[in-house]
Write an enzyme that holds these catalytic residues in place. Structure first.
Site, PDB file in Angstrom:
ATOM      1  N   GLU A 153       0.810  -1.219   0.000  1.00  0.00           N
ATOM      2  CA  GLU A 153       0.000   0.000   0.000  1.00  0.00           C
ATOM      3  C   GLU A 153       0.850   1.279   0.000  1.00  0.00           C
ATOM      4  OE1 GLU A 153      -3.915  -1.655   2.420  1.00  0.00           O
ATOM      5  OE2 GLU A 153      -2.346  -0.599   3.528  1.00  0.00           O
ATOM      6  N   CYS A 154       1.840   1.303  -0.857  1.00  0.00           N
ATOM      7  CA  CYS A 154       2.722   2.475  -0.878  1.00  0.00           C
ATOM      8  C   CYS A 154       2.132   3.564  -1.778  1.00  0.00           C
ATOM      9  CB  CYS A 154       4.108   2.074  -1.378  1.00  0.00           C
ATOM     10  SG  CYS A 154       5.380   3.220  -0.847  1.00  0.00           S
TER      11      CYS A 154
END
Length: 676
Positions: free
Chosen positions: A316-317
């Protein structure tokens, strides 16, 4: 790594051979209803029983070590709780009828794929548990404890011969101490539960945007600025690692990077890629100083955690933080890096080399898998079997967590039927299947606290443990639920609070010593599934979790059992006992509202439940009428039937962040009635 893959291939062939020999013995076991979970690979039940009384004695033979002696004492402590006989004190002095024989030591640091097999032979006069190493003995002791039962004459275990080994070498539970700090006592009791159901990997996640909860002596501002005063000292971490090893459980740490790292920047703002460290969530991957810092930090943590695997997150960057930063953009242009995703690959490659330099194997979530990701990286997938299969086909080893997110309030059956080698992964070649290491249940704490964590983890994680240990053919959901109910009760012997915490929270919510009417309502509601809770209520990592949707288990056993009865009644297959039980429950639920409403007004935490209680009463009244109509074979006016169905459908929608789980089975009854 080649040697490890060859060993894994031989291990997989062994499991295939065992699975091929399964069906006859499995059917024999099911016929005799041994309450074992996970189901062993091979069981042959005999005639008679081995009696457990005050003369019970146990002894270690062959290879011995302090870990085995402690395991023997834990075994006696649980057996004493099961029977009420003080065996914890007497069994070692008594003449031994239970012999534990271990051939030799396991690895000094527990390794992936170590032999966990055991042979348990129970006769009417003695018990023989043999294993190649202490880990196998630990697994066999838990199987024996699950066999203990009470009879009209005594406590006993049935005569049986069990040969057992796991299907997958990686069977884990993730506990997220990043969103919310989880006290050591909660960690340890869940490790005890893991031992009980033969899980062997504790994945411990230490940091997220709002908290960094592990002590670093090289970079002390991480915990001093980022923990809010709650963090694990290195001595406490070593204690947990030793506690887990005693139970045959590896501890794999996770420090998520390059994102989910706002808490890091409170002490070390130079790491951030954003202008404001307090609002940045991504490490700067373009500065050489970043990798100097990470080399020092990872080196310190690698020395603290002895396991071969080191998880660096990577999920989830928000790459837009890099793509909108002029300095980072200039770096990307200078190095021909096309976008933020490609920059994360550069970061992952650098971090993987750092991890490898410290003699560890890197793990990461799906997002770290890119065309140039080093083959040594192990992929943990939340995306599903297709993603896992794709990684395996590309030469990567992987662990499945999709389908095992136990914070999302899915049923035990849903988790149970998710298989790492199911769906698209079933078509993998034998060589590729070896790369599928197993799976992990994941306990995220963004909307779960250490107080109610146990009833989110247990007992459903025991069903996941069976999926990862037992042969693939073991898929009988009805059998699973029957055995899960027994295992749920047993897990209380290990100190788990999944059955106790709901009553305690209901007492606090209501201010009543025995809030009986509130318990009736609580027994037939569930929290919404998947991510719907977050849509219905605003949560932060500091939100008090003290409402009914926090207190009740993810799955209502009462509603599930009522649903099965309703299906049998609608199909014309119900027994007289089914009709009687359905009527008793429906009367109870119909009449409960009058008792509950006066109590609800006394507490700000229960006032929101008033419409839920009214709906329960009306749904039950409709159910009673439908029951009478079906029993008497009466016609129902079409407009009344339709009006009832519409009300029931509306009652299935969330209210007070709760689902009323009997509305759907009552609708089943109404739909089965005849209209005119």
């Amino acid at each position: 790594m080649a040697n490890a893959l060859r060993a894994g291939f031989l291990y997989f062939l062994l499991l295939v051979f065992c699975a091929l020999s399964l069906p006859g013995n499995l059917l024999a076991q099911e016929k005799n209803s041994l309450a074992l979970m996970p189901m062993p690979a091979n069981v042959v039940q005999g005639e008679g029983e081995f009696v457990i009384d005050g003369n019970f004695g146990v002894a270690l033979e062959g290879y011995k070590e302090p870990r085995l002696e402690r395991a023997q004492q834990r075994f006696l402590n649980i057996l004493s709780k099961e029977t009420g006989i003080p065996l914890w004190r007497e069994a070692i002095q008594n003449q031994p009828h239970f012999i534990i024989r271990v051939a030799g030591p396991s690895a000094a640091v527990q390794q992936l794929g170590e032999d966990e097999s055991y042979h348990l032979k129970i006769s009417t006069t003695d018990v023989q548990l043999t294993a190649p190493n202490p880990i196998g003995a630990l697994r066999g002791l838990q199987t024996f404890l699950q066999l203990v039962r009470i009879t009209p004459k005594s406590f006993s275990v049935p005569v049986a011969t069990i040969d057992d080994q796991p299907r997958y070498p990686w069977r884990g539970l993730l506990i997220d101490s990043g969103h919310r700090f989880v006290p050591i006592a909660a960690i340890k009791r869940n490790l005890d539960g893991m031992e009980a159901v033969k899980l062997n990997v504790f994945h411990w996640r230490f940091a997220d945007n709002l908290g960094f909860h592990a002590e670093s002596k090289k970079f002390p501002l991480l915990q001093e600025k980022g923990s809010g005063g709650f963090y694990y000292s290195q001595d406490e971490i070593r204690d947990v690692i030793a506690y887990a090893r005693d139970r045959g459980i590896r501890v794999v740490p996770e420090f998520d990077m390059p994102c989910h790292t706002t808490s890091w920047f409170l002490g070390y703002p130079d790491l951030t890629s954003g202008k404001d460290p307090s609002h940045s969530s991504a490490i700067d991957p373009t500065r050489e100083s970043t990798y100097v810092f990470l080399s020092g930090f990872i080196g310190e943590m690698a020395a603290l955690f002895p396991d071969s695997y080191f998880h660096t997150g990577g999920d989830e960057c928000n790459v837009k933080e890099w793509e909108t930063n002029p300095r980072v953009q200039e770096y990307m242009r200078a190095h021909s890096i096309r976008n933020g995703a490609a920059l994360q690959v550069v970061f992952t490659t650098r971090v993987q080399k750092i991890v490898a330099d410290h003699k560890k194997v890197m793990m990461g979530w799906d997002e770290v898998l890119q065309p140039n990701t080093p083959k040594d990286v192990v992929i943990q997938t939340w995306r599903g079997q297709d993603s896992l299969a794709g990684a395996a086909r590309s030469g990567y080893r992987g662990v499945l967590s999709f389908g095992y997110y136990i914070d999302l309030n899915q049923s035990a059956a849903e988790h149970y039927l998710v298989d790492p080698l199911g769906e698209n992964a079933a078509s993998l070649t034998l060589d590729q299947k070896v790369r599928v290491l197993g799976g992990e249940a994941t306990m995220w704490t963004d909307i779960v606290s250490h107080e109610n964590m146990d009833n989110r983890i247990w007992p459903r994680t025991a069903a996941i443990a069976e999926r990862l240990w037992s042969p693939q053919q073991v898929q009988d959901v009805a059998s699973m639920y029957r055995r899960l109910a027994i295992e749920s009760q047993r897990l209380e012997l290990y100190g788990l609070r999944h059955r106790l915490i709901t009553d305690e929270m209901l007492e606090r919510m209501s201010g009543e010593v025995d809030p009986g009417p509130l318990k009736v309502l609580a027994a037939v509601v569930q929290p919404p599934r998947m991510y719907q809770r977050q849509e219905l209520r605003s949560f932060s990592d500091f939100t008090p979790l003290n409402h009914l949707d926090d207190a009740v288990p993810p799955e209502s056993d009462t509603a599930r059992e009522f649903s099965e009865i309703a299906k049998r009644i609608a199909a014309g297959e119900a027994t007289p006992q089914d009709w009687q039980q359905a009527r008793q429950w429906l009367v109870l639920w119909r009449d409960n509202d009058a008792k509950l409403q006066p109590l609800l007004t006394r507490s700000f935490l229960t006032q929101e439940l008033a419409p839920v209680s009214r709906n329960l009463a009306q749904v039950a009244a409709i159910g009673l009428q439908a029951l009478d109509d079906l029993h008497e074979n009466r016609f129902v006016k079409a407009d009344i039937r339709q009006r009832n169905i519409e009300f029931l459908e509306s009652s299935e929608k969330p209210q007070a962040v709760l689902l009323l789980m009997i509305a759907s089975p009552v609708e089943t009854l109404v739909q089965a009635s005849r209209s005119q």
